[in-house]
Each structure stands twice: as structure tokens, then as C-alpha cells.
Design a protein around this motif. Structure first.
Motif, mmCIF file in Angstrom:
data_model
loop_
_atom_site.group_PDB
_atom_site.id
_atom_site.type_symbol
_atom_site.label_atom_id
_atom_site.label_comp_id
_atom_site.label_asym_id
_atom_site.label_seq_id
_atom_site.Cartn_x
_atom_site.Cartn_y
_atom_site.Cartn_z
ATOM 1 N N ILE A 92 13.772 -6.412 6.461
ATOM 2 C CA ILE A 92 15.169 -6.878 6.375
ATOM 3 C C ILE A 92 15.343 -7.785 5.162
ATOM 4 O O ILE A 92 16.330 -7.675 4.420
ATOM 5 N N PHE A 93 14.367 -8.679 4.933
ATOM 6 C CA PHE A 93 14.416 -9.543 3.748
ATOM 7 C C PHE A 93 14.441 -8.702 2.470
ATOM 8 O O PHE A 93 15.226 -8.980 1.539
ATOM 9 N N LEU A 94 13.595 -7.673 2.409
ATOM 10 C CA LEU A 94 13.539 -6.828 1.214
ATOM 11 C C LEU A 94 14.807 -5.999 1.050
ATOM 12 O O LEU A 94 15.255 -5.746 -0.084
ATOM 13 N N LEU A 95 15.417 -5.572 2.153
ATOM 14 C CA LEU A 95 16.682 -4.844 2.076
ATOM 15 C C LEU A 95 17.768 -5.706 1.453
ATOM 16 O O LEU A 95 18.544 -5.244 0.594
ATOM 17 N N ILE A 96 17.832 -6.959 1.892
ATOM 18 C CA ILE A 96 18.836 -7.885 1.344
ATOM 19 C C ILE A 96 18.600 -8.098 -0.147
ATOM 20 O O ILE A 96 19.539 -8.074 -0.958
ATOM 21 N N GLU A 97 17.327 -8.284 -0.524
ATOM 22 C CA GLU A 97 16.995 -8.481 -1.930
ATOM 23 C C GLU A 97 17.295 -7.222 -2.750
ATOM 24 O O GLU A 97 17.755 -7.306 -3.895
ATOM 25 N N ALA A 98 17.063 -6.048 -2.159
ATOM 26 C CA ALA A 98 17.333 -4.788 -2.858
ATOM 27 C C ALA A 98 18.828 -4.629 -3.128
ATOM 28 O O ALA A 98 19.232 -4.195 -4.225
ATOM 29 N N VAL A 99 19.668 -4.965 -2.152
ATOM 30 C CA VAL A 99 21.121 -4.888 -2.343
ATOM 31 C C VAL A 99 21.549 -5.847 -3.453
ATOM 32 O O VAL A 99 22.392 -5.511 -4.300
ATOM 33 N N ARG A 100 20.960 -7.051 -3.446
ATOM 34 C CA ARG A 100 21.296 -8.031 -4.494
ATOM 35 C C ARG A 100 20.934 -7.497 -5.874
ATOM 36 O O ARG A 100 21.702 -7.667 -6.837
ATOM 37 N N ARG A 101 19.795 -6.827 -5.971
ATOM 38 C CA ARG A 101 19.370 -6.296 -7.270
ATOM 39 C C ARG A 101 20.178 -5.066 -7.683
ATOM 40 O O ARG A 101 20.311 -4.782 -8.875
ATOM 41 N N LEU A 102 20.672 -4.316 -6.710
ATOM 42 C CA LEU A 102 21.553 -3.200 -7.051
ATOM 43 C C LEU A 102 22.844 -3.716 -7.669
ATOM 44 O O LEU A 102 23.398 -3.117 -8.605
ATOM 45 N N LEU A 103 23.330 -4.831 -7.144
ATOM 46 C CA LEU A 103 24.563 -5.429 -7.668
ATOM 47 C C LEU A 103 24.308 -6.133 -8.999
ATOM 48 O O LEU A 103 25.183 -6.169 -9.867
ATOM 49 N N HIS A 104 23.100 -6.672 -9.162
ATOM 50 C CA HIS A 104 22.738 -7.380 -10.400
ATOM 51 C C HIS A 104 21.371 -6.888 -10.861
ATOM 52 O O HIS A 104 20.351 -7.544 -10.610
ATOM 53 N N PRO A 105 21.311 -5.720 -11.512
ATOM 54 C CA PRO A 105 20.036 -5.109 -11.915
ATOM 55 C C PRO A 105 19.201 -6.028 -12.806
ATOM 56 O O PRO A 105 19.729 -6.782 -13.623
ATOM 57 N N GLN A 106 17.875 -5.960 -12.616
ATOM 58 C CA GLN A 106 16.946 -6.722 -13.430
ATOM 59 C C GLN A 106 15.986 -5.770 -14.120
ATOM 60 O O GLN A 106 15.706 -4.677 -13.619
ATOM 61 N N ASN A 107 15.486 -6.205 -15.271
ATOM 62 C CA ASN A 107 14.549 -5.368 -16.019
ATOM 63 C C ASN A 107 13.231 -5.227 -15.253
ATOM 64 O O ASN A 107 12.728 -6.189 -14.661
ATOM 65 N N VAL A 108 12.686 -4.015 -15.283
ATOM 66 C CA VAL A 108 11.422 -3.722 -14.614
ATOM 67 C C VAL A 108 10.476 -3.095 -15.631
ATOM 68 O O VAL A 108 10.872 -2.201 -16.384
ATOM 69 N N ALA A 109 9.231 -3.587 -15.667
ATOM 70 C CA ALA A 109 8.219 -3.022 -16.577
ATOM 71 C C ALA A 109 7.674 -1.743 -15.951
ATOM 72 O O ALA A 109 6.765 -1.774 -15.112
ATOM 73 N N GLY A 110 8.234 -0.614 -16.357
ATOM 74 C CA GLY A 110 7.876 0.669 -15.750
ATOM 75 C C GLY A 110 6.425 1.043 -15.927
ATOM 76 O O GLY A 110 5.827 1.689 -15.047
ATOM 77 N N GLY A 111 5.803 0.655 -17.065
ATOM 78 C CA GLY A 111 4.409 1.001 -17.329
ATOM 79 C C GLY A 111 3.466 0.362 -16.319
ATOM 80 O O GLY A 111 2.606 1.031 -15.732
ATOM 81 N N ILE A 112 3.613 -0.963 -16.126
ATOM 82 C CA ILE A 112 2.777 -1.675 -15.141
ATOM 83 C C ILE A 112 3.011 -1.107 -13.747
ATOM 84 O O ILE A 112 2.065 -0.857 -12.990
ATOM 85 N N MET A 113 4.277 -0.898 -13.425
ATOM 86 C CA MET A 113 4.651 -0.361 -12.111
ATOM 87 C C MET A 113 3.986 0.993 -11.882
ATOM 88 O O MET A 113 3.456 1.275 -10.792
ATOM 89 N N PHE A 114 3.956 1.836 -12.909
ATOM 90 C CA PHE A 114 3.385 3.179 -12.797
ATOM 91 C C PHE A 114 1.894 3.121 -12.484
ATOM 92 O O PHE A 114 1.422 3.765 -11.535
ATOM 93 N N TRP A 115 1.132 2.352 -13.268
ATOM 94 C CA TRP A 115 -0.320 2.348 -13.091
ATOM 95 C C TRP A 115 -0.747 1.688 -11.778
ATOM 96 O O TRP A 115 -1.703 2.136 -11.128
ATOM 97 N N VAL A 116 -0.028 0.653 -11.392
ATOM 98 C CA VAL A 116 -0.337 0.026 -10.105
ATOM 99 C C VAL A 116 -0.059 1.008 -8.959
ATOM 100 O O VAL A 116 -0.832 1.105 -8.003
ATOM 101 N N ALA A 117 1.043 1.761 -9.086
ATOM 102 C CA ALA A 117 1.385 2.743 -8.052
ATOM 103 C C ALA A 117 0.349 3.869 -7.998
ATOM 104 O O ALA A 117 0.024 4.367 -6.912
ATOM 105 N N VAL A 118 -0.178 4.257 -9.165
ATOM 106 C CA VAL A 118 -1.214 5.299 -9.205
ATOM 107 C C VAL A 118 -2.475 4.822 -8.484
ATOM 108 O O VAL A 118 -3.070 5.557 -7.678
ATOM 109 N N ILE A 119 -2.901 3.574 -8.789
ATOM 110 C CA ILE A 119 -4.081 3.007 -8.113
ATOM 111 C C ILE A 119 -3.850 2.945 -6.605
ATOM 112 O O ILE A 119 -4.734 3.283 -5.806
ATOM 113 N N SER A 120 -2.657 2.540 -6.218
ATOM 114 C CA SER A 120 -2.314 2.457 -4.795
ATOM 115 C C SER A 120 -2.373 3.829 -4.134
ATOM 116 O O SER A 120 -2.905 3.976 -3.024
#
Length: 297
Positions: A92-120
Motif C-alpha cells: 500500500i505504501f508503494l502504491l501511494i508512492e507510485a501514484v505520486r511519481r506518476l503525477l510527478h515523474p522522476q528520472n530513473v537510471a535505466g542502465g543500473i535498473m536493467f543489470w540489477v533486474a537481470v541479476i535478480s
């Protein structure tokens, strides 16, 4: 030997989940990815669940005693409830934060996100393979196996999101993936909360009680069935108590009828424990379930 193997595999799976959680937390903070953070909490929830389940299973195997005459099996129900409520709270906390970020998008480092997701994804896949064999023979292990499989699938979603963010700068995809993952966790957890709540409130299990009554009345000496109570010790063990109106028989004959009743209830309805009170005329004609509030049996 099989139990030792399963124990080792569970330890490795738990360790893998802890490592995945650490990588995703760090990766989520460095990349600014809420999707990675939500997946990290999901993996932590799985690791926490495995540890709690292991401890609860050990406690649950203790023999019944004068303090707990039905044993300690319900500790596993309390554990399942605690784990599910915690997961829902975080989601529920993450849902609220996700809605806030949809309304006010923030930059995300896609490269780091990609490799961490691959390891996961690789770690989750390894954990899933480790439990694949045992999941075919043990329902509890299969439940954990399915959780890990869902983690691997969620990691694929994060990998796809990272690629879209890296190539197309679509930062809004990250909170959208968070909404999907968190929503899925809540969807998985709510049925567990409902089931554990019913068990702890001693709600009746799903049994065709009309069929039970008709089956017992097929025994010639039984003239009536009433004051039936049914509840669950845990998700597998059903307990029933009931009163039977019998002919005026010697105790030795009554015991034979008890054996017939227990056999029917255990084989056809998977009822683990039956308590029977025999009566001649008392309660005759009363319904299967007593609605009188003064009844505490």
C-alpha cells in the motif's frame, strides 16, 4: 536424507532471496527505480516468509500438552497472517508512492535498473530450480516454489521496463510497473489473510454438512444428528464434534457405531478428529446446528 536435502535447499533459497533483496534495495536507491524497490520488498517478504515458516513448522511439531491440548499447529496460521499483513502494508505504501511519481515523474537510471533486474532474475530462477523437484512432493514447498516463480516473472517485467526507460526515457513506466507488482502482491496476500482469519475465528470449513447428516443417518442405529460444530486447527486439520441420537444400546455396541461414524468422516470428508456425544431422546428433532446462544459446547 530427503528432509536434509530440502532443508539445505531452503537455506540456499533464503540466502539467495536475502542477496537479491540487498542488490535490489541498493540498485533501487542508486537508480531511483521504485519498481526495483517494490520487487526488493517482495523478495524480502519471501525470505522472511521462509524463515518464519521454518521456525513455525518446528514449533508446530511439538506434541500436545496440558497447556495446548490440540498442539501448536496454529503458530503457522499466525505466521502466515503476520507475513501477509506486512506485505500488504508495504505494498500500500508503494502504491501511494507510485501514484505520486506518476503525477510527478522522476528520472530513473535505466542502465543500473536493467543489470540489477537481470541479476535478480537469474538468482530467482536458480532458487526456483532448486525447489522444483521437492515442490512435486510437498505442498508447503510448492507454495514457496510458486512465490519464487512469480518473483522471476516480476523481474522480467522490471527488465523490460528498464529497457524502455533506457532507450526511450519513458520514466513513467517505472511507477506503472510498481503499481502492477504491488497490486499483484496484494492480490496474492488477501486470500491468505481471509483464510487465516476464518481459521483463527474458528469458522466452519467448506463441508457439505447436509451430506454429512444424510451419510450418518444411513447407519441403522442412528436416529438423529444435532449440535454439530466444525472448525480448523490449521489449513489441513478439520475437527468436528456432534451429538447422535441412538437406540438404547450397550456401551460396547455404541463404540462400534462411533467407529463407523469416524470412518465415514475421516475417509469421505477428511476430518482429522471427531468428538461424539451419544444420546437417546435428548435433543431429538433438533437441527444440525444449534442457534441457541446459551450453547457453548
Amino acid at each position: 536424507m530427503e528432509q536434509q536435502t530440502s532443508g539445505r535447499r531452503f537455506f540456499i533459497v533464503t540466502l539467495l532471496n536475502v542477496i537479491i533483496t540487498f542488490f535490489e534495495l541498493v540498485g533501487g536507491l542508486l537508480s531511483g527505480s521504485l519498481a526495483l524497490l517494490s520487487d526488493a520488498f517482495h523478495n524480502f517478504g519471501d525470505a522472511f516468509s521462509v524463515i518464519l515458516s521454518y521456525v513455525a513448522n518446528k514449533i508446530g511439531k511439538r506434541s500436545p500438552n496440558s497447556s495446548n491440548t490440540y498442539g501448536y499447529r496454529r503458530i503457522e496460521i499466525l505466521t502466515a497472517l503476520l507475513n501477509s499483513v506486512l506485505l500488504i502494508g508495504v505494498s500500500i505504501f508503494l502504491l501511494i508512492e507510485a501514484v505520486r511519481r506518476l503525477l510527478h515523474p522522476q528520472n530513473v537510471a535505466g542502465g543500473i535498473m536493467f543489470w540489477v533486474a537481470v541479476i535478480s532474475f537469474l538468482a530467482n530462477t536458480l532458487a526456483t530450480l532448486l525447489l522444483n523437484h521437492d515442490s512435486k512432493h510437498n505442498l508447503n514447498i510448492r507454495a514457496t516454489y510458486l512465490h519464487l516463480l512469480s518473483d522471476a516473472l516480476a523481474s522480467i517485467g522490471v527488465i523490460i521496463s528498464a529497457g524502455l526507460i533506457f532507450f526511450f526515457k519513458a520514466n513513467w513506466i517505472d511507477p506503472l510497473m510498481t503499481l502492477l507488482v504491488s497490486g499483484y502482491i496484494i492480490y496474492e496476500s488477501l486470500p491468505i489473510v481471509r483464510q487465516t482469519f476464518v481459521i483463527l475465528m474458528e469458522g466452519a470449513p467448506k463441508i457439505d454438512f447436509d451430506a454429512v447428516e444424510q451419510d450418518l443417518l444411513q447407519i441403522p442405529a442412528i436416529k438423529g444428528v444435532h449440535h454439530c460444530h466444525a472448525w480448523q486447527i490449521d489449513e489441513n486439520q478439520i475437527v468436528v464434534s456432534l451429538h447422535l441420537n441412538l437406540e438404547d444400546l450397550p456401551l460396547s455396541q455404541t463404540e462400534k457405531i462411533y467407529t463407523q461414524v469416524e470412518q465415514i468422516l475421516k475417509t469421505k470428508y477428511q476430518i482429522a478428529h471427531v468428538t461424539i456425544q451419544a444420546e437417546c431422546d435428548r435433543g431429538k428433532g433438533e437441527k444440525l446446528f444449534l442457534t441457541n446462544q446459551t450453547d457453548h459446547q
